[in-house]
Design a protein around this motif. Sequence first.
Motif, PDB file in Angstrom:
ATOM      1  N   GLU A   1       0.848  -1.185   0.000  1.00 37.09           N
ATOM      2  CA  GLU A   1       0.000   0.000   0.000  1.00 37.09           C
ATOM      3  C   GLU A   1       0.889   1.243   0.000  1.00 37.09           C
ATOM      4  OE1 GLU A   1      -4.059   1.448   2.374  1.00 37.09           O
ATOM      5  OE2 GLU A   1      -2.797  -0.172   3.187  1.00 37.09           O
ATOM      6  N   THR A   2       0.491   2.252  -0.760  1.00 35.39           N
ATOM      7  CA  THR A   2       1.304   3.459  -0.932  1.00 35.39           C
ATOM      8  C   THR A   2       0.627   4.672  -0.320  1.00 35.39           C
ATOM      9  OG1 THR A   2       2.277   2.609  -2.987  1.00 35.39           O
ATOM     10  CG2 THR A   2       2.411   4.991  -2.619  1.00 35.39           C
ATOM     11  N   PHE A   3       1.418   5.481   0.371  1.00 30.63           N
ATOM     12  CA  PHE A   3       0.929   6.717   0.972  1.00 30.63           C
ATOM     13  C   PHE A   3       1.866   7.857   0.575  1.00 30.63           C
ATOM     14  CE2 PHE A   3      -0.299   3.198   3.614  1.00 30.63           C
ATOM     15  CZ  PHE A   3      -1.637   3.462   3.919  1.00 30.63           C
ATOM     16  N   LYS A   4       1.295   8.996   0.260  1.00 33.60           N
ATOM     17  CA  LYS A   4       2.104  10.178  -0.047  1.00 33.60           C
ATOM     18  C   LYS A   4       1.977  11.177   1.083  1.00 33.60           C
ATOM     19  CE  LYS A   4       3.136  13.745  -3.461  1.00 33.60           C
ATOM     20  NZ  LYS A   4       2.833  14.315  -4.794  1.00 33.60           N
ATOM     21  N   ILE A   5       3.124  11.605   1.599  1.00 31.52           N
ATOM     22  CA  ILE A   5       3.148  12.563   2.689  1.00 31.52           C
ATOM     23  C   ILE A   5       2.817  13.956   2.160  1.00 31.52           C
ATOM     24  CG2 ILE A   5       4.549  13.501   4.570  1.00 31.52           C
ATOM     25  CD1 ILE A   5       3.935  10.415   4.606  1.00 31.52           C
ATOM     26  N   VAL A   6       1.961  14.665   2.871  1.00 38.52           N
ATOM     27  CA  VAL A   6       1.613  16.035   2.487  1.00 38.52           C
ATOM     28  C   VAL A   6       2.771  16.948   2.866  1.00 38.52           C
ATOM     29  CG1 VAL A   6       0.011  17.947   2.824  1.00 38.52           C
ATOM     30  CG2 VAL A   6      -0.844  15.584   2.802  1.00 38.52           C
ATOM     31  N   VAL A   7       3.335  17.584   1.851  1.00 39.55           N
ATOM     32  CA  VAL A   7       4.504  18.443   2.041  1.00 39.55           C
ATOM     33  C   VAL A   7       4.204  19.816   1.440  1.00 39.55           C
ATOM     34  CG1 VAL A   7       6.942  18.786   1.446  1.00 39.55           C
ATOM     35  CG2 VAL A   7       6.106  16.504   2.035  1.00 39.55           C
TER      36      VAL A   7
ATOM     37  N   ILE B   1       8.612  18.787  11.627  1.00 43.19           N
ATOM     38  CA  ILE B   1       8.036  17.967  12.693  1.00 43.19           C
ATOM     39  C   ILE B   1       6.612  17.566  12.332  1.00 43.19           C
ATOM     40  CG2 ILE B   1       7.197  18.041  15.082  1.00 43.19           C
ATOM     41  CD1 ILE B   1       9.786  19.470  15.833  1.00 43.19           C
ATOM     42  N   PHE B   2       5.863  18.468  11.708  1.00 45.05           N
ATOM     43  CA  PHE B   2       4.525  18.129  11.223  1.00 45.05           C
ATOM     44  C   PHE B   2       4.581  16.966  10.240  1.00 45.05           C
ATOM     45  CE2 PHE B   2       1.439  18.746   7.728  1.00 45.05           C
ATOM     46  CZ  PHE B   2       0.271  18.498   8.429  1.00 45.05           C
ATOM     47  N   GLN B   3       5.565  16.982   9.341  1.00 38.91           N
ATOM     48  CA  GLN B   3       5.716  15.915   8.354  1.00 38.91           C
ATOM     49  C   GLN B   3       6.137  14.598   9.014  1.00 38.91           C
ATOM     50  OE1 GLN B   3       6.849  19.180   4.896  1.00 38.91           O
ATOM     51  NE2 GLN B   3       8.464  17.997   5.843  1.00 38.91           N
ATOM     52  N   ILE B   4       7.013  14.677   9.998  1.00 36.20           N
ATOM     53  CA  ILE B   4       7.422  13.480  10.738  1.00 36.20           C
ATOM     54  C   ILE B   4       6.221  12.842  11.418  1.00 36.20           C
ATOM     55  CG2 ILE B   4       8.693  12.717  12.797  1.00 36.20           C
ATOM     56  CD1 ILE B   4      10.861  14.788  11.999  1.00 36.20           C
ATOM     57  N   ARG B   5       5.369  13.655  12.006  1.00 39.50           N
ATOM     58  CA  ARG B   5       4.204  13.127  12.715  1.00 39.50           C
ATOM     59  C   ARG B   5       3.175  12.524  11.766  1.00 39.50           C
ATOM     60  NH1 ARG B   5       3.768  17.882  17.383  1.00 39.50           N
ATOM     61  NH2 ARG B   5       5.690  17.246  18.495  1.00 39.50           N
ATOM     62  N   GLN B   6       3.115  13.053  10.555  1.00 41.64           N
ATOM     63  CA  GLN B   6       2.271  12.415   9.536  1.00 41.64           C
ATOM     64  C   GLN B   6       2.700  10.971   9.323  1.00 41.64           C
ATOM     65  OE1 GLN B   6       1.163  14.138   5.626  1.00 41.64           O
ATOM     66  NE2 GLN B   6       2.337  15.899   6.336  1.00 41.64           N
ATOM     67  N   ILE B   7       4.003  10.796   9.136  1.00 39.09           N
ATOM     68  CA  ILE B   7       4.542   9.446   8.903  1.00 39.09           C
ATOM     69  C   ILE B   7       4.279   8.561  10.114  1.00 39.09           C
ATOM     70  CG2 ILE B   7       6.630   8.105   8.454  1.00 39.09           C
ATOM     71  CD1 ILE B   7       7.731  10.552   6.957  1.00 39.09           C
ATOM     72  N   GLU B   8       4.516   9.104  11.298  1.00 35.59           N
ATOM     73  CA  GLU B   8       4.281   8.330  12.524  1.00 35.59           C
ATOM     74  C   GLU B   8       2.836   7.859  12.617  1.00 35.59           C
ATOM     75  OE1 GLU B   8       7.573  10.357  15.561  1.00 35.59           O
ATOM     76  OE2 GLU B   8       5.536  11.156  15.462  1.00 35.59           O
ATOM     77  N   ASN B   9       1.897   8.715  12.257  1.00 37.14           N
ATOM     78  CA  ASN B   9       0.478   8.351  12.328  1.00 37.14           C
ATOM     79  C   ASN B   9       0.139   7.235  11.345  1.00 37.14           C
ATOM     80  OD1 ASN B   9      -0.133  10.190  14.354  1.00 37.14           O
ATOM     81  ND2 ASN B   9      -0.674  11.822  12.926  1.00 37.14           N
ATOM     82  N   ILE B  10       0.695   7.308  10.149  1.00 37.96           N
ATOM     83  CA  ILE B  10       0.463   6.253   9.164  1.00 37.96           C
ATOM     84  C   ILE B  10       1.004   4.922   9.674  1.00 37.96           C
ATOM     85  CG2 ILE B  10       1.094   5.430   6.855  1.00 37.96           C
ATOM     86  CD1 ILE B  10       1.141   8.407   6.001  1.00 37.96           C
ATOM     87  N   LEU B  11       2.208   4.949  10.217  1.00 34.93           N
ATOM     88  CA  LEU B  11       2.831   3.716  10.710  1.00 34.93           C
ATOM     89  C   LEU B  11       2.065   3.152  11.900  1.00 34.93           C
ATOM     90  CD1 LEU B  11       6.594   4.753  10.436  1.00 34.93           C
ATOM     91  CD2 LEU B  11       5.222   3.420   8.821  1.00 34.93           C
TER      92      LEU B  11
END
Length: 297
Positions: free
Chosen positions: A37-43, A64-74
Amino acid sequence: MKTIRLIAPIWQGGVNPDYYFGAELLSHIVPPSNTAETFKIVVDDNFEKKLPLENGTEGKSVQIFQIRQIENILKIKSPDKIIVLGGDCSISQAPFDYLSGKYGKNFGIIWLDAHPDISTVEDTTHNHEMILATLIAYGKSDFIKEMKNPVEKNRVIYAGLIEKELRHIDRAAKELGIKIAPPEDLKNDSEIILKWISENKIEKIAVHFDLDVLDREDFRSNTCAKPHTTKKEYGAAMGELYLNDVIRILSDVDKVAEIVGLAIAEHMPYDAINLRNGLSKLNIFIASFMVICSSSD
């Protein structure tokens, strides 16, 4: 085993908008998958906006906002393996932190890079030069506060690092005693890395693959391959490994341990970037854009 792909066109860590386009193009280059499954981070793609200097780092809050996006997906998806397509080197923070927490003492990191990325806020304002320091919780960067599962330094090995060209801001690579497998030791075989895996009883591996570890005459889409730029003008070590060397290294590693993370960073396709930028100046493309916009009203 669940694998996910993260398209992470993060550019603020290197303060270079070209990383954004490089990540998007990379997502079309890597082998396709019918199972991941593929996810694109909002940047933020407002490249004209100046990044503020926040407690020693440019663009800290947005990163940090972008890091937390990834953390939430994981957190939601709980993958076993992660592929990250970037973007500057900071793309590895959240995925490797997650994998460290998942696999614990069996986990290790191979840092394929011509540069150590272990500077501190005393040395640089660019987060991508501090990312490995963050992963091992070295220094005083605010990004360390985002780490939940720091990695012990003996569970990290540099591969392709050009030790003789370390700069003052790179000094911690030697001071901390992190294992180094220089390019000349990897040209014929992968033994130095395989021995490190065995000695540290590592079973799960995350690989940070900064494309600038590659020789610019062998691979043209990395930061040190900028056209008409001399080594002196570049101002840092230039990669010496060939792509075939890296593929052989990763294939050898995969036979003795399981690669559970692969972050490909700093894809810099200068030919495509320069062609795109040049064509964007022509009226025929500007007119086409205006017609498309007006027709959608």
